[in-house]
Scaffold this active site. Structure first.
Site, PDB file in Angstrom:
ATOM      1  CG  ASP A   1     -52.071 -22.620  86.010  1.00  0.00           C
ATOM      2  OD1 ASP A   1     -52.261 -22.554  87.244  1.00  0.00           O
ATOM      3  OD2 ASP A   1     -50.981 -22.352  85.475  1.00  0.00           O
TER       4      ASP A   1
ATOM      5  CG  HIS B   1     -58.337 -24.428  94.498  1.00  0.00           C
ATOM      6  ND1 HIS B   1     -57.627 -24.353  93.326  1.00  0.00           N
ATOM      7  CD2 HIS B   1     -57.413 -24.350  95.499  1.00  0.00           C
ATOM      8  CE1 HIS B   1     -56.324 -24.245  93.602  1.00  0.00           C
ATOM      9  NE2 HIS B   1     -56.171 -24.222  94.914  1.00  0.00           N
TER      10      HIS B   1
ATOM     11  CG  LEU C   1     -67.247 -36.465  78.506  1.00  0.00           C
ATOM     12  CD1 LEU C   1     -66.459 -36.053  77.269  1.00  0.00           C
ATOM     13  CD2 LEU C   1     -67.556 -35.231  79.357  1.00  0.00           C
TER      14      LEU C   1
HETATM   15  C1  FPP Z   1     -54.359 -24.664  89.399  1.00  0.00           C
HETATM   16  O1  FPP Z   1     -54.499 -23.327  89.812  1.00  0.00           O
HETATM   17  C2  FPP Z   1     -55.437 -25.506  89.902  1.00  0.00           C
HETATM   18  C3  FPP Z   1     -55.298 -26.586  90.711  1.00  0.00           C
HETATM   19  C4  FPP Z   1     -53.990 -27.057  91.195  1.00  0.00           C
HETATM   20  C5  FPP Z   1     -56.453 -27.342  91.189  1.00  0.00           C
HETATM   21  C6  FPP Z   1     -57.567 -27.550  90.205  1.00  0.00           C
HETATM   22  C7  FPP Z   1     -58.741 -27.982  90.953  1.00  0.00           C
HETATM   23  C8  FPP Z   1     -60.016 -27.584  90.714  1.00  0.00           C
HETATM   24  C9  FPP Z   1     -60.419 -26.731  89.584  1.00  0.00           C
HETATM   25  C10 FPP Z   1     -61.064 -27.981  91.658  1.00  0.00           C
HETATM   26  C11 FPP Z   1     -61.734 -29.275  91.567  1.00  0.00           C
HETATM   27  C12 FPP Z   1     -61.648 -30.062  90.350  1.00  0.00           C
HETATM   28  C13 FPP Z   1     -62.514 -31.071  90.007  1.00  0.00           C
HETATM   29  C14 FPP Z   1     -62.139 -31.978  88.918  1.00  0.00           C
HETATM   30  C15 FPP Z   1     -63.794 -31.290  90.691  1.00  0.00           C
HETATM   31  P1  FPP Z   1     -53.371 -22.712  90.758  1.00  0.00           P
HETATM   32  O2  FPP Z   1     -53.794 -22.944  92.155  1.00  0.00           O
HETATM   33  O3  FPP Z   1     -52.050 -23.258  90.370  1.00  0.00           O
HETATM   34  O4  FPP Z   1     -53.470 -21.188  90.383  1.00  0.00           O
HETATM   35  P2  FPP Z   1     -52.268 -20.124  90.344  1.00  0.00           P
HETATM   36  O5  FPP Z   1     -51.315 -20.595  89.287  1.00  0.00           O
HETATM   37  O6  FPP Z   1     -52.963 -18.849  89.955  1.00  0.00           O
HETATM   38  O7  FPP Z   1     -51.674 -20.070  91.713  1.00  0.00           O
END
Ligand code: FPP
Length: 247
Positions: A21, A38, A131
């Protein structure tokens, strides 16, 4: 001493699950759009996957996209879908080289081109013995429990299962995520203290570790720190401290 050096190799959790997050807030702090967060989050995925292998973790589950995330602005959703597709394509050779097995956990409600890439990654890595990297995609804990109930009801309706036989063990065996053990450790980044519909069934006895660090800033040492913290906890499973110590 580094956190890595403080890890007791005999007591490394076999399964670590992570709620990644803070990508959006990280991007905002840089004056960038959310998708940039992201993209940098992918760097953390790479670092953490490698660190988990080094530590001897057997299963690493990453919450990459929840069923609720479909409600985000369309541009962010499609940006994330293409980022996932391009990442899996660019990383697959490295994953194979490192003996990593990829598994996808979710309701399958993904764009067809992404689904194909993910299925190919699962197929190409299915015999790997290192893994297991589980990507929770279009996933929610309630979906998984409801899906399990559907499977069991279906089997019972066909006459293949006596409802009297349904207990916790049987239920778990019908779950889409039945290929993995329950996570001993659940990590959430970015200073939020919620489970957000992640592995609801499987985290019944997990240790929770929260950090203020935003996901794109998460380093290998942050993972090792969480493991060391976990190793200092006493897991009682409903028993008393004395019972655990004499076991
Ligand atoms: C949460 O941060 C993150 C996500 C909803 C997406 C996670 C995706 C990645 C890290 C990219 C790709 C992953 C892989 C497995 C290749 P948020 O957007 O909710 O952040 P915020 O709470 O600060 O708005």
């Amino acid at each position: 001493m580094t956190y890595k050096e403080q890890i007791d190799p005999a007591r490394v959790p076999s399964h670590i699950a992570i709620i990644m997050d803070g990508n959006g807030r990280w991007a905002k702090k840089q004056g960038s759009v959310r998708l940039v967060g992201h993209k940098f989050g992918v760097g953390s995925v790479r670092r953490v996957t490698e660190a988990a292998q080094i530590a001897g973790v057997k299963f690493l589950t990453l919450y990459a996209f929840s069923t609720e995330n479909w409600n985000r602005p369309a541009a962010e959703v499609s940006g994330l879908m293409s980022l996932l597709g391009s990442t899996i394509e660019s990383e697959i050779a490295e994953l194979i080289k490192n003996n990593v097995r990829v598994k996808i956990l979710g309701d399958g409600r993904l764009p067809e081109s992404l689904r194909k890439k993910l299925m190919a990654a699962e197929d190409k890595t299915k015999d790997n013995t290192g893994l297991t990297l589980v990507l929770a995609l279009s996933y929610s804990g309630r979906w998984e429990i409801a899906e399990t109930a559907r499977r069991i009801a279906d089997e019972a309706a066909k006459g293949g299962l006596n409802p009297e036989k349904v207990d916790e063990e049987l239920f778990a065996s019908y779950m889409p995520g039945s290929f993995m053990p329950d996570p001993e450790l659940l990590i959430r980044t970015s200073g939020e203290y919620r489970i957000s519909n992640f592995l609801l069934w499987q985290t019944a006895y997990s240790e929770f570790y929260f950090t203020e660090t935003l996901w794109p800033d998460f380093q290998a040492e942050d993972l090792y720190k969480a493991i060391v913290d976990y190793q200092h906890r006493e897991r009682r499973f409903g028993m008393t401290s004395e019972q655990i110590q004499t076991k």
